[in-house]
Design a protein around this motif. Structure first.
Motif, PDB file in Angstrom:
ATOM      1  N   HIS A   1      26.069 121.799 142.787  1.00 12.32           N
ATOM      2  CA  HIS A   1      25.984 123.257 142.929  1.00 12.32           C
ATOM      3  C   HIS A   1      25.067 123.755 141.832  1.00 12.32           C
ATOM      4  N   SER A   2      25.603 124.374 140.807  1.00 15.41           N
ATOM      5  CA  SER A   2      24.744 124.914 139.750  1.00 15.41           C
ATOM      6  C   SER A   2      24.861 124.126 138.448  1.00 15.41           C
ATOM      7  N   CYS A   3      25.201 122.851 138.576  1.00 22.10           N
ATOM      8  CA  CYS A   3      25.179 121.955 137.422  1.00 22.10           C
ATOM      9  C   CYS A   3      25.046 120.529 137.954  1.00 22.10           C
ATOM     10  N   ASN A   4      24.585 119.646 137.106  1.00 23.22           N
ATOM     11  CA  ASN A   4      24.520 118.241 137.489  1.00 23.22           C
ATOM     12  C   ASN A   4      25.943 117.719 137.657  1.00 23.22           C
ATOM     13  N   THR A   5      26.092 116.770 138.560  1.00 23.41           N
ATOM     14  CA  THR A   5      27.377 116.103 138.748  1.00 23.41           C
ATOM     15  C   THR A   5      27.238 114.666 138.250  1.00 23.41           C
ATOM     16  N   PRO A   6      28.326 113.930 138.161  1.00 25.33           N
ATOM     17  CA  PRO A   6      28.201 112.524 137.744  1.00 25.33           C
ATOM     18  C   PRO A   6      27.394 111.674 138.728  1.00 25.33           C
ATOM     19  N   TRP A   7      27.048 112.236 139.900  1.00 29.89           N
ATOM     20  CA  TRP A   7      26.341 111.445 140.897  1.00 29.89           C
ATOM     21  C   TRP A   7      24.967 111.999 141.278  1.00 29.89           C
ATOM     22  N   ALA A   8      24.648 113.263 140.954  1.00 29.73           N
ATOM     23  CA  ALA A   8      23.371 113.836 141.413  1.00 29.73           C
ATOM     24  C   ALA A   8      22.882 114.944 140.482  1.00 29.73           C
ATOM     25  N   ASP A   9      21.561 115.128 140.472  1.00 34.37           N
ATOM     26  CA  ASP A   9      20.930 116.211 139.716  1.00 34.37           C
ATOM     27  C   ASP A   9      20.806 117.449 140.597  1.00 34.37           C
ATOM     28  N   ASN A  10      21.026 118.620 139.989  1.00 32.16           N
ATOM     29  CA  ASN A  10      20.951 119.879 140.733  1.00 32.16           C
ATOM     30  C   ASN A  10      19.587 120.534 140.560  1.00 32.16           C
ATOM     31  N   TRP A  11      19.372 121.626 141.264  1.00 33.89           N
ATOM     32  CA  TRP A  11      18.081 122.314 141.313  1.00 33.89           C
ATOM     33  C   TRP A  11      17.618 122.850 139.967  1.00 33.89           C
ATOM     34  N   LEU A  12      18.520 123.098 139.020  1.00 32.39           N
ATOM     35  CA  LEU A  12      18.113 123.620 137.715  1.00 32.39           C
ATOM     36  C   LEU A  12      17.294 122.603 136.919  1.00 32.39           C
ATOM     37  N   VAL A  13      17.363 121.336 137.303  1.00 29.05           N
ATOM     38  CA  VAL A  13      16.508 120.312 136.691  1.00 29.05           C
ATOM     39  C   VAL A  13      15.042 120.665 136.937  1.00 29.05           C
ATOM     40  N   ASP A  14      14.740 121.171 138.117  1.00 28.93           N
ATOM     41  CA  ASP A  14      13.358 121.494 138.490  1.00 28.93           C
ATOM     42  C   ASP A  14      12.816 122.718 137.756  1.00 28.93           C
ATOM     43  N   THR A  15      13.692 123.530 137.190  1.00 29.00           N
ATOM     44  CA  THR A  15      13.259 124.704 136.426  1.00 29.00           C
ATOM     45  C   THR A  15      13.136 124.382 134.942  1.00 29.00           C
ATOM     46  N   GLY A  16      13.674 123.234 134.523  1.00 31.03           N
ATOM     47  CA  GLY A  16      13.706 122.881 133.109  1.00 31.03           C
ATOM     48  C   GLY A  16      14.939 123.412 132.398  1.00 31.03           C
ATOM     49  N   ASP A  17      15.815 124.117 133.122  1.00 31.21           N
ATOM     50  CA  ASP A  17      17.027 124.664 132.512  1.00 31.21           C
ATOM     51  C   ASP A  17      18.113 123.615 132.300  1.00 31.21           C
ATOM     52  N   GLU A  18      18.030 122.507 133.006  1.00 30.77           N
ATOM     53  CA  GLU A  18      18.980 121.397 132.844  1.00 30.77           C
ATOM     54  C   GLU A  18      18.171 120.113 132.738  1.00 30.77           C
ATOM     55  N   PRO A  19      18.634 119.148 131.975  1.00 31.94           N
ATOM     56  CA  PRO A  19      17.926 117.868 131.905  1.00 31.94           C
ATOM     57  C   PRO A  19      18.230 117.019 133.141  1.00 31.94           C
ATOM     58  N   ALA A  20      17.265 116.203 133.540  1.00 33.21           N
ATOM     59  CA  ALA A  20      17.522 115.235 134.611  1.00 33.21           C
ATOM     60  C   ALA A  20      18.413 114.141 134.037  1.00 33.21           C
ATOM     61  N   LEU A  21      19.572 113.962 134.623  1.00 35.74           N
ATOM     62  CA  LEU A  21      20.488 112.922 134.151  1.00 35.74           C
ATOM     63  C   LEU A  21      20.356 111.636 134.948  1.00 35.74           C
ATOM     64  N   HIS A  22      20.008 111.781 136.224  1.00 37.30           N
ATOM     65  CA  HIS A  22      20.043 110.626 137.129  1.00 37.30           C
ATOM     66  C   HIS A  22      18.713 110.347 137.808  1.00 37.30           C
ATOM     67  N   HIS A  23      17.756 111.265 137.674  1.00 34.44           N
ATOM     68  CA  HIS A  23      16.491 111.154 138.411  1.00 34.44           C
ATOM     69  C   HIS A  23      16.787 110.985 139.897  1.00 34.44           C
ATOM     70  N   GLY A  24      17.587 111.905 140.393  1.00 35.54           N
ATOM     71  CA  GLY A  24      18.018 111.894 141.786  1.00 35.54           C
ATOM     72  C   GLY A  24      19.498 111.583 141.863  1.00 35.54           C
ATOM     73  N   LEU A  25      19.799 110.324 142.104  1.00 38.81           N
ATOM     74  CA  LEU A  25      21.191 109.868 142.195  1.00 38.81           C
ATOM     75  C   LEU A  25      21.474 108.829 141.120  1.00 38.81           C
ATOM     76  N   SER A  26      22.674 108.879 140.577  1.00 37.62           N
ATOM     77  CA  SER A  26      23.138 107.823 139.672  1.00 37.62           C
ATOM     78  C   SER A  26      23.546 106.616 140.525  1.00 37.62           C
ATOM     79  N   PRO A  27      23.794 105.462 139.921  1.00 40.58           N
ATOM     80  CA  PRO A  27      24.329 104.339 140.701  1.00 40.58           C
ATOM     81  C   PRO A  27      25.613 104.738 141.444  1.00 40.58           C
ATOM     82  N   PHE A  28      26.471 105.511 140.777  1.00 40.67           N
ATOM     83  CA  PHE A  28      27.672 106.005 141.441  1.00 40.67           C
ATOM     84  C   PHE A  28      27.304 106.930 142.594  1.00 40.67           C
TER      85      PHE A  28
END
Length: 158
Positions: free
Chosen positions: A5-32
């Motif tokens: 939704h409006s934050c990264n989850t343990p499994w996926a990055d959210n749209w705020l990564v594309d604005t620079g407001d959140e860091p990319a944690l998974h570069h798409g999807l985590s292994p989980f």
């Protein structure tokens, strides 16, 4: 199920990564996240890519064994908001057999964001009924009629 939704989850990055407001944690999807996607496919769950980052969209579209949806996103070409779907991703949706929704909810939202006003511009009190149709028409032109849907963001926010 939407993957973020409006934050990264343990499994996926959210749209705020594309604005620079959140860091990319998974570069798409985590292994989980890949495991979550596989299980959703196995169970027949619909994968919703509304609110995910661009990289998450592309990773899921490459890996999913089932069609996906964008339950309440619009065309980025008509309204360049990071929650909307770029044309190259719309073309990927065709290959995956999914549905890209042309509004009214989300960042192309019929009620307040279509047409996409310039920054700091007042939102139209009564947007044109043609605005969501313009998004759906664009999706049809890029991805074909089979990829057009009509969804909303029914979260109770007024």
């Amino acid at each position: 199920m939407t993957l973020t939704h409006s934050c990264n989850t343990p499994w996926a990055d959210n749209w705020l990564v594309d604005t620079g407001d959140e860091p990319a944690l998974h570069h798409g999807l985590s292994p989980f996240g890949k495991t979550v996607l596989e299980e959703m496919n196995r169970l027949g769950m619909i994968v919703d890519l509304a609110h995910v980052s661009l990289e998450t969209m592309k990773v899921v579209l490459r890996l999913s064994k089932a069609p996906v949806i964008f339950s309440h996103s619009s065309a980025y070409s008509l309204c360049p908001h990071r929650r909307n779907v770029p044309d190259d991703v719309l073309r990927m949706v065709v290959s995956a057999g999914g549905t890209a929704v042309g509004g009214p909810g989300g960042a192309g939202g019929w009620r307040c964001r279509v047409p996409c006003p310039p920054p700091r511009a007042p939102r139209p009190a009564h947007p044109s009924p043609s605005a969501p149709a313009d998004h759906m028409d664009h999706v049809k032109k890029v991805a074909g009629a089979q990829s057009v849907g009509f969804g909303g963001d029914y979260d109770g926010v007024t």
